[in-house]
Design an enzyme around this catalytic site. Structure first.
Site, PDB file in Angstrom:
ATOM      1  N   CYS A   1       6.541 -25.586 -46.993  1.00  0.00           N
ATOM      2  CA  CYS A   1       7.460 -26.255 -46.424  1.00  0.00           C
ATOM      3  C   CYS A   1       7.019 -26.242 -44.803  1.00  0.00           C
ATOM      4  O   CYS A   1       7.044 -25.290 -44.387  1.00  0.00           O
ATOM      5  CB  CYS A   1       8.956 -25.610 -46.530  1.00  0.00           C
ATOM      6  SG  CYS A   1      10.162 -26.572 -45.613  1.00  0.00           S
TER       7      CYS A   1
ATOM      8  N   GLU B   1       7.475 -33.727 -47.325  1.00  0.00           N
ATOM      9  CA  GLU B   1       6.211 -33.126 -47.964  1.00  0.00           C
ATOM     10  C   GLU B   1       5.467 -34.407 -47.948  1.00  0.00           C
ATOM     11  O   GLU B   1       5.892 -35.655 -48.156  1.00  0.00           O
ATOM     12  CB  GLU B   1       6.280 -32.608 -49.152  1.00  0.00           C
ATOM     13  CG  GLU B   1       7.055 -31.194 -49.453  1.00  0.00           C
ATOM     14  CD  GLU B   1       6.241 -30.029 -48.635  1.00  0.00           C
ATOM     15  OE1 GLU B   1       4.882 -30.511 -48.004  1.00  0.00           O
ATOM     16  OE2 GLU B   1       6.534 -28.888 -48.698  1.00  0.00           O
TER      17      GLU B   1
END
Length: 232
Positions: free
Chosen positions: A2, A102
């Protein structure tokens, strides 16, 4: 992993959702990146938000430059690694968020940014641990990292890791300083895929200098030549 997330809700919405007092200088954020100062809630102070730097320096490497800091840790080994297990036991935190980003690789030089949110656009939090260290100029800094786990079906088509996402019940357990280790490890798991959404967003999110609502808007995926690309 992340590496970017957002916290775009208002101060009032955050205080209502987390039942904690927000810092007076809070402003919504749309493209939060490592090394930045952002709100967290710790097990030591669950009734108020604190501003910590995203990027933690391991116990064995104090005063490392920012570029060498860690930003994530695997949930599967958080209680085993020497550099993290003390923080896991004593310095847990949650990191409020309303989405994360992402990048899906389409080739060696091409990737498309995706945004992941709760299906109902609700606030949630990431599991985290925090630490403090002495900076090169002698100041004490507080830092945190985000725990990651294996991806659910919503994330797996884009990336092989995802942040550990908490609902209210899991947050309460994580912030309980007296909670048993077995119970804590039990909540470090992928968030239900059917409770999440994902969609492609503008390449504006690629630059940390862009921190406006524009980075969160749905955008058709484009390849490196600027042509629209269809893919699953």
């Amino acid at each position: 992993m992340c590496g970017r997330y957002s916290l775009s809700k208002s101060k009032e919405e955050l205080e209502e959702r987390f039942q904690a007092e927000m810092l007076a200088d809070f402003n919504p954020r749309y493209n939060i990146a490592p090394t930045q100062l952002v709100p967290v809630i710790t097990s030591q102070s669950p009734k108020g938000f604190s501003n910590f730097y995203w990027g933690i320096t391991p116990d064995f490497g104090k005063n490392r430059p920012v570029s060498q800091k860690l930003i994530n840790a695997k949930a599967e080994t958080i209680n085993q690694k020497i550099s993290f297990k003390t923080a896991f036991r004593q310095r847990r935190c949650i990191i409020p968020a309303d989405g994360f980003y992402e990048w899906k690789r389409l080739g060696k030089k091409t990737s498309v940014p995706y945004r992941f949110t709760h299906r109902d656009d609700e606030l949630f939090s990431f599991a985290g641990i925090w630490d403090e260290y002495e900076s090169v100029n002698g100041e004490t800094q507080h830092t945190f990292l985000i725990l990651t786990t294996t991806p659910n079906e919503t994330v797996s088509g884009v990336h092989d890791r995802m942040p550990v996402i908490f609902d209210r019940k899991a947050e309460k357990l994580w912030l309980d300083p007296y909670q048993e280790e077995e119970e804590l490890l039990g909540i470090l798991k992928p968030y239900p895929a059917d409770s999440m959404l994902n969609f492609t967003v503008s390449p504006l999110v690629n630059s940390v200098q862009n921190d406006s609502p524009a980075v969160m808007r749905k955008t058709s995926p484009m390849d490196q030549h600027g042509n629209y690309t269809l893919f699953g």
